[in-house]
Design a protein around this motif. Structure first.
Motif, short mmCIF file in Angstrom:
data_model
loop_
_atom_site.label_atom_id
_atom_site.label_comp_id
_atom_site.label_asym_id
_atom_site.label_seq_id
_atom_site.Cartn_x
_atom_site.Cartn_y
_atom_site.Cartn_z
N UNK B 58 -11.52 20.79 -45.54
CA UNK B 58 -11.40 19.59 -44.91
C UNK B 58 -10.81 18.60 -45.74
N UNK B 59 -10.88 18.42 -47.09
CA UNK B 59 -10.13 17.19 -47.77
C UNK B 59 -8.67 17.12 -47.41
N UNK B 60 -8.27 18.45 -47.03
CA UNK B 60 -6.77 18.55 -46.61
C UNK B 60 -6.52 18.49 -45.09
N UNK B 61 -7.49 18.16 -44.42
CA UNK B 61 -7.53 18.02 -43.09
C UNK B 61 -7.58 19.02 -42.28
N UNK B 62 -8.33 20.46 -42.65
CA UNK B 62 -8.52 21.51 -42.15
C UNK B 62 -9.79 21.61 -41.63
N UNK B 114 0.10 22.26 -42.87
CA UNK B 114 -0.32 23.49 -42.32
C UNK B 114 -1.52 23.31 -41.30
N UNK B 115 -2.36 22.38 -41.95
CA UNK B 115 -3.71 22.25 -41.08
C UNK B 115 -3.43 21.57 -39.70
N UNK B 116 -2.36 20.76 -39.38
CA UNK B 116 -2.04 20.41 -38.24
C UNK B 116 -1.06 21.29 -37.38
N UNK B 117 -0.75 22.24 -37.88
CA UNK B 117 0.29 23.20 -37.20
C UNK B 117 1.62 22.77 -37.21
N UNK B 118 2.07 21.52 -38.10
CA UNK B 118 3.22 21.12 -38.22
C UNK B 118 4.07 22.23 -39.02
N UNK B 119 3.52 22.94 -39.98
CA UNK B 119 4.11 23.91 -40.79
C UNK B 119 3.35 25.31 -40.50
#
Lengths: 382, 377
Positions: B58-62, B114-119
């Motif tokens: 979660x701390x990295x946006x996932x 990665x979490x947002x799907x950008x990568x």
């Protein structure tokens, strides 16, 4: 085949000739045939040239009178390389043998020489979407009108109907609810063309197009009825019996081809510093595969030999062979992919195609479920 | 999980994933398979839901899901479309070495994207001569002043050409201790995508070669120390093998649903064989339920850091994927000749199922691993 379970020199020669031809002429095209799904006329021409359609037919019709075992050997060899091609070779054999057994003298004279020479392409239309391959539930109707029959109805998944010049169609001539309601008809495309509503996309043997046929007021002369009116059920059973043997031969070829490919691969593939064929886990798989292939082979040859001796139980063995071999081919091909690992899943190698092609054989001529019931009825005398 | 049942929260989560998968994939799966599509618009919707960042903390946006919930989600997606389950699964494989072996800076740089799907990520481990036998990999990473120079070829790389970032293993020295992990940017100089594979199934998941010709990777992209690559691979596999098990359970359960529905609706047509078909359906249900429970148990063990995780991961992967294959083969038989046609989806599932027995370690290698754990080395 003689009593000592060996092939005659003549049969061996046929087998070896076809093995060479398949290797030289079909193997380079097999992947492309599957990819494009285009019917390979050039391969049909090869079969014609070698006289492969006529092996099981009497010399009087231009055949070489070598029995159905010879045809099975041929289909096995072709099936090792390309299952679609094996169907091209098999379809006219079934049709021709049905006409030979149940046709009138005139029908034999008119149709068999063309089938034997390879000039006539054929199909058999039994399957209906709501009836499966169960003749009793056929809905297609043939109405008698003077010296003709007028056929109305639909047939599903008829292999090669788009290529065929002649189709054997099973249709209902009565609605009494008895087995004698079904009759068989020979339809010639030149006289009464049929229409193809759709060709169905499928997982494998893509070059053999499964067609949905529509007969709308398709009038055919009475002389094109095969056998007695109401004799269709028996002919359908024989069609299935013959097709079981020929499909089993094709399946045996797939199993053998997949085994051969996996054997070579495992000998060459090195992991952990040794060929993977040196691992017992792999060796056990190979041994199981080989045992299935050999067992299936002799069951099939036994069936063929009995049919060639005129023994009806040959077809019973044939049904067994179809079940056993199609299950074996499915397992062997699936395991062959496994032995190739990731490579096996790719279209660069033929084993994934073999698996797709093998699956069909479990489903045709009545699924193996249906065949098992037929076999059990035989065992139990039902 | 407690008392071997899902919590209400997990049930709700799984339900939402299933809804999303059905809504987006059912109209598209035929084309995804036939045309080999990687539909970015669907992946975007997956990302918005959080599926591409399931395993990102979660701390990295996932979503910061434990393996158990990751498996639950992947199972739902696979029950509709296995290619789509691979979009999710491969992405997790690709980020795990970074998550397990990366430093804070590396994680901050990559994980949020990665979490947002950008990568999108990929795993660049396998080589032509190094499949099951990872230690025979040859791709070399030669150390220069402030970067490594990579030369070699990777094959069967999922998401090749799609991924923005790969987890790479390359050789910095000899032997088992000579394998090192790297973060590989897709636009690294000297990296190119080679041959793309044509596969029997999972055609919506793209697979291809990566070619390294004096490809430069700066020092700061190394994962951990030199020689730690094997450990990163093992850490990933302990996580991804149960995940493949979950794909298999989902696939099998999806096919089973279709088959059950077909059998119900076609009772008359199937009447002559219906008794035996009932047996077959029962057999399928037994094996699917067995596989599901083994996968869940394995995920539970992994999440609690149990020492048997490796063995269970292999058992779950092996049992569930063998089950999926057998269930599919039988399912097509229940449909009969019609099941062989593209009018129904069972033939696609059958083609898809086969890869599960192969990737993430063939089921033969799983057995070797299980036996090693059982017997001790």
């Amino acid at each position: 085949m003689s009593g000592d379970y060996s092939l005659t020199d003549e049969q061996k020669m046929v087998r070896d000739t076809v093995r060479r031809m398949a290797q030289e002429k079909i193997a380079p095209l097999a992947a492309e045939i599957d990819d494009t799904g285009v019917f390979p006329s050039v391969i049909r021409e090869q079969f014609k040239e070698l006289g492969l359609f006529g092996l099981a037919f009497p010399e009087a019709y231009g055949g070489s009178e070598m029995g159905i075992l010879s045809s099975a050997l041929v289909l096995e060899e072709i099936g090792r390389i390309c299952s679609s091609s094996a169907i091209i070779c098999a379809a006219p054999i079934t049709t021709g043998l049905l006409i030979l057994e149940y046709g009138s003298d005139q029908q034999k004279k008119s149709f068999i020489p063309g089938i034997v020479s390879g000039n006539t392409t054929t199909a058999v239309a039994l399957f209906e979407t709501d009836a499966g391959s169960d003749p009793e539930r056929i809905a297609t109707y043939a109405e008698k009108a003077g010296d003709r029959y007028v056929i109305n109805g639909k047939k599903g998944l008829v292999d090669l109907a788009d290529e065929a010049g002649l189709i054997i169609v099973f249709a209902r001539t009565k609605n009494s609810g008895k087995p004698q309601d079904i009759s068989a008809f020979i339809i010639e495309k030149d006289l009464t063309p049929w229409s193809i509503e759709r060709t169905v996309e499928k997982m494998g043997t893509t070059a053999i197009h499964a067609c949905e046929l529509v007969f709308e007021g398709c009038a055919i002369p009475q002389k094109n009825r095969m056998g007695e009116e109401g004799g269709g059920q028996i002919i359908a059973a024989r069609a299935r019996g013959l097709n079981c043997i020929l499909a089993a031969a094709r399946g045996l070829g797939i199993a053998q081809g997949a085994l051969d490919y996996a054997l070579n691969y495992t000998k060459e593939r090195v992991q952990f510093g040794r060929p993977i064929s040196s691992f017992q886990g792999i060796q056990f798989m190979l041994a199981d595969m080989a045992a299935l292939v050999e067992t299936g082979r002799y069951l099939l040859y036994k069936a063929c030999a009995e049919v060639d001796r005129g023994q009806a139980e040959g077809y019973y063995f044939g049904a067994m062979a179809k079940c056993f071999i199609s299950d074996a081919a499915m397992k062997v091909a699936t395991d062959a992919i496994q032995l190739l690992g990731g490579y096996g899943y790719m279209k660069d190698h033929p084993v994934e195609r073999m698996m797709r092609d093998a699956k069909l054989i479990q489903l045709v001529e009545g699924t193996n479920y249906t065949q098992h019931i037929f076999l059990a009825e035989g065992l139990l005398g039902l | 999980m407690s008392q071997f049942s899902l919590t209400d929260e997990q049930k709700e989560f799984a339900g939402k994933v299933l809804d999303l998968a059905r809504r987006e994939l059912l109209p598209m799966s035929y084309d995804i398979d036939k045309k080999g599509l990687y539909p970015w618009d669907i992946v975007k919707k997956f990302s918005e839901f959080g599926l591409m960042g399931l395993a990102v903390p979660k701390e990295y946006g996932g979503m910061g899901c434990a393996l158990f919930d990751v498996c639950l989600a992947v199972e739902q997606v696979a029950s509709v479309d296995v290619s789509a389950a691979m979009w999710v699964g491969v992405n997790i494989g690709g980020l795990l070495p970074l998550l397990n072996g990366g430093n804070e800076e590396q994680k901050r740089q990559y994980l949020p994207k990665i979490a947002t799907g950008e990568y999108i990520t990929g795993v660049a481990f396998t080589e032509p001569e190094a499949g099951s036998d990872l230690h025979s990999l040859r791709t070399s990473a030669a150390r220069r002043s402030d970067h490594y120079v990579i030369n070699g070829r990777k094959c069967f790389i999922s998401n090749a050409g799609i991924a923005k970032v790969y987890s790479l293993l390359a050789r910095t020295g000899k032997g088992k201790g000579g394998i090192t992990g790297f973060i590989l940017d897709a636009d690294a100089p000297g990296l190119s995508v080679g041959k793309m594979e044509r596969k029997m199934g999972v055609r919506g998941s793209h697979t291809g070669d990566l070619i390294f010709e004096d490809c430069k990777i700066p020092f700061e992209k190394r994962l951990g120390d030199e020689g730690e690559g094997t450990g990163l691979a093992m850490g990933m596999l302990n996580f991804t093998r149960p995940l493949i098990g979950a794909q298999a359970v989902g696939l099998a359960a999806g096919v089973f649903e279709y088959t059950l529905e077909y059998a119900r609706e076609n009772k008359t047509r199937l009447a002559p064989c219906f008794e035996i078909i009932k047996y077959k359906l029962a057999d399928m249900a037994i094996r699917i339920e067995g596989a599901r429970q083994l996968v869940y148990q394995t995920a539970f063990l992994a999440d609690s850091g149990h020492s048997d995780t490796g063995k269970f991961s292999s058992m779950a992967k092996c049992f569930a994927t063998d089950t999926a294959m057998d269930v599919c083969i039988e399912a097509v038989s229940v449909f009969g000749p019609r099941g062989y046609t593209s009018d129904y989806s069972v033939e696609r599932f059958m083609r898809d199922a086969k890869i599960l027995q192969i990737y993430e370690g063939t089921n033969q290698i799983q057995r070797v691993t299980i036996a090693k754990a059982l017997l001790g080395r």
